[in-house]
Design a protein around this motif. Structure first.
Motif, PDB file in Angstrom:
ATOM      1  N   UNK A 136       1.735  23.910  21.131  1.00 56.45           N
ATOM      2  CA  UNK A 136       1.878  22.612  20.486  1.00 56.45           C
ATOM      3  C   UNK A 136       1.548  21.459  21.426  1.00 56.45           C
ATOM      4  N   UNK A 137       2.005  21.529  22.662  1.00 53.24           N
ATOM      5  CA  UNK A 137       1.716  20.450  23.607  1.00 53.24           C
ATOM      6  C   UNK A 137       0.225  20.384  23.911  1.00 53.24           C
ATOM      7  N   UNK A 138      -0.423  21.542  24.015  1.00 55.22           N
ATOM      8  CA  UNK A 138      -1.860  21.545  24.251  1.00 55.22           C
ATOM      9  C   UNK A 138      -2.631  21.024  23.037  1.00 55.22           C
ATOM     10  N   UNK A 139      -2.001  21.112  21.857  1.00 48.95           N
ATOM     11  CA  UNK A 139      -2.628  20.574  20.638  1.00 48.95           C
ATOM     12  C   UNK A 139      -2.443  19.068  20.527  1.00 48.95           C
ATOM     13  N   UNK A 140      -1.646  18.484  21.406  1.00 50.83           N
ATOM     14  CA  UNK A 140      -1.466  17.041  21.395  1.00 50.83           C
ATOM     15  C   UNK A 140      -0.099  16.565  20.962  1.00 50.83           C
ATOM     16  N   UNK A 141       0.811  17.490  20.644  1.00 44.70           N
ATOM     17  CA  UNK A 141       2.162  17.083  20.278  1.00 44.70           C
ATOM     18  C   UNK A 141       2.893  16.580  21.519  1.00 44.70           C
ATOM     19  N   UNK A 148      11.008  20.069  18.700  1.00 43.88           N
ATOM     20  CA  UNK A 148      11.525  20.123  17.332  1.00 43.88           C
ATOM     21  C   UNK A 148      10.738  21.125  16.489  1.00 43.88           C
ATOM     22  N   UNK A 149       9.439  21.192  16.720  1.00 41.70           N
ATOM     23  CA  UNK A 149       8.625  22.161  15.988  1.00 41.70           C
ATOM     24  C   UNK A 149       9.017  23.586  16.362  1.00 41.70           C
ATOM     25  N   UNK A 150       9.301  23.828  17.635  1.00 42.94           N
ATOM     26  CA  UNK A 150       9.774  25.143  18.073  1.00 42.94           C
ATOM     27  C   UNK A 150      11.024  25.539  17.308  1.00 42.94           C
ATOM     28  N   UNK A 151      11.991  24.631  17.225  1.00 41.96           N
ATOM     29  CA  UNK A 151      13.237  24.943  16.527  1.00 41.96           C
ATOM     30  C   UNK A 151      12.994  25.173  15.039  1.00 41.96           C
ATOM     31  N   UNK A 152      12.052  24.433  14.475  1.00 44.35           N
ATOM     32  CA  UNK A 152      11.742  24.595  13.054  1.00 44.35           C
ATOM     33  C   UNK A 152      11.087  25.937  12.775  1.00 44.35           C
ATOM     34  N   UNK A 153      10.120  26.315  13.612  1.00 43.08           N
ATOM     35  CA  UNK A 153       9.435  27.602  13.443  1.00 43.08           C
ATOM     36  C   UNK A 153      10.418  28.754  13.608  1.00 43.08           C
ATOM     37  N   UNK A 219       2.476  20.971   7.375  1.00 39.84           N
ATOM     38  CA  UNK A 219       3.314  19.815   7.692  1.00 39.84           C
ATOM     39  C   UNK A 219       3.140  19.381   9.136  1.00 39.84           C
ATOM     40  N   UNK A 220       3.078  20.343  10.044  1.00 39.62           N
ATOM     41  CA  UNK A 220       2.868  20.019  11.451  1.00 39.62           C
ATOM     42  C   UNK A 220       1.487  19.408  11.673  1.00 39.62           C
ATOM     43  N   UNK A 221       0.496  19.894  10.919  1.00 41.68           N
ATOM     44  CA  UNK A 221      -0.847  19.326  11.057  1.00 41.68           C
ATOM     45  C   UNK A 221      -0.846  17.863  10.606  1.00 41.68           C
ATOM     46  N   UNK A 222      -0.088  17.561   9.566  1.00 44.59           N
ATOM     47  CA  UNK A 222       0.013  16.181   9.114  1.00 44.59           C
ATOM     48  C   UNK A 222       0.640  15.305  10.202  1.00 44.59           C
ATOM     49  N   UNK A 223       1.661  15.834  10.880  1.00 44.50           N
ATOM     50  CA  UNK A 223       2.290  15.109  11.983  1.00 44.50           C
ATOM     51  C   UNK A 223       1.275  14.883  13.100  1.00 44.50           C
ATOM     52  N   UNK A 224       0.495  15.909  13.408  1.00 41.06           N
ATOM     53  CA  UNK A 224      -0.509  15.789  14.465  1.00 41.06           C
ATOM     54  C   UNK A 224      -1.525  14.701  14.125  1.00 41.06           C
TER      55      UNK A 224
END
Length: 230
Positions: A136-141, A148-153, A219-224
């Motif tokens: 996720x961090x390498x994707x720009x998050x 938060x995405x880790x906890x959600x997944x 949903x994560x892509x929308x956040x990105x």
């Protein structure tokens, strides 16, 4: 190797954490979490129950060690070799990690029940968390978003697998019963549920999981994309 029944009288069994965890996992597969007690584990190891507490102060500590062991190899199974990760979209890498977590939990009877509520800081659990946050961090998050995405997944995957295993557990009177649901819906005025019954009563758990995972990733892509906007 001498068994508990043939061991010389007075010679204590030699216990170690890895061996104890493996025995506990074997008992889990045989009889399920409810039947896994410290006393039964001690009997299987040929020791007094008190001897176990030298390695695990509580049953919860044992469950945490079992959860840690279940995740062995999960990041490696989903990861790419050096330089290969860039060729795959971050969403594909993230989805693979979620799938591998589900597979690891399904590999053990009541695996999700064991894992839920544990907070291991072992290398397997941290390795999985590192892999997810790294993708996720390498994707720009940002750091907070990745956490938060880790906890959600993790929450979605464990929760789905928990329900999946409960639905198929032998002898579980509270498990999902398609016929019971059909009768309940038919007994009242539930037109929307009636139309949805084929899916609601389906045992295609992989299909259910993939649908939810797709929603999560979208949903994560929308956040990105929001983060990329000036």
């Amino acid at each position: 190797m001498s068994s508990p029944s043939t061991r010389a009288r007075g010679r204590p069994a030699r216990l170690d954490r890895p061996g104890t965890v493996e025995t506990a996992l074997r008992l889990l597969d045989e009889s399920g979490l409810d039947a896994l007690t410290m006393r039964r584990l001690a009997d299987a190891l040929g020791v007094q129950a008190g001897a176990l507490y030298r390695h695990f102060a509580t049953k919860q500590e044992l469950l945490t060690a079992m959860a840690e062991r279940m995740l062995a190899g999960v990041p490696a199974a989903a990861g790419d070799g050096p330089g290969e990760g860039a060729a795959r979209d971050w969403s594909e890498q993230l989805a693979d990690l979620a799938r591998d977590l589900r597979t690891a939990l399904l590999a053990r009877r009541d695996g999700a029940r064991v894992f839920a509520g544990t907070h291991s800081t072992g290398v397997n659990t941290l390795g999985f968390a590192e892999a997810v946050t790294g993708v996720l961090r390498e994707a720009g998050f940002g750091d907070e978003g990745a956490a938060r995405a880790l906890m959600t997944v993790a929450g979605f995957t464990v929760g789905h697998t928990l329900e999946e295993q409960a639905a198929v557990q032998p002898g579980n009177e509270d498990s999902a019963d398609p016929e019971r649901l059909r009768r309940a819906v038919a007994s009242g005025s539930f037109p929307h549920l009636t139309a949805s019954l084929p899916t609601l009563t389906s045992t295609d758990f992989t299909g259910h999981f993939e649908f939810g995972l797709r929603l999560l990733v979208q949903g994560l892509r929308a956040v990105e994309q929001e983060q990329e906007q000036p």
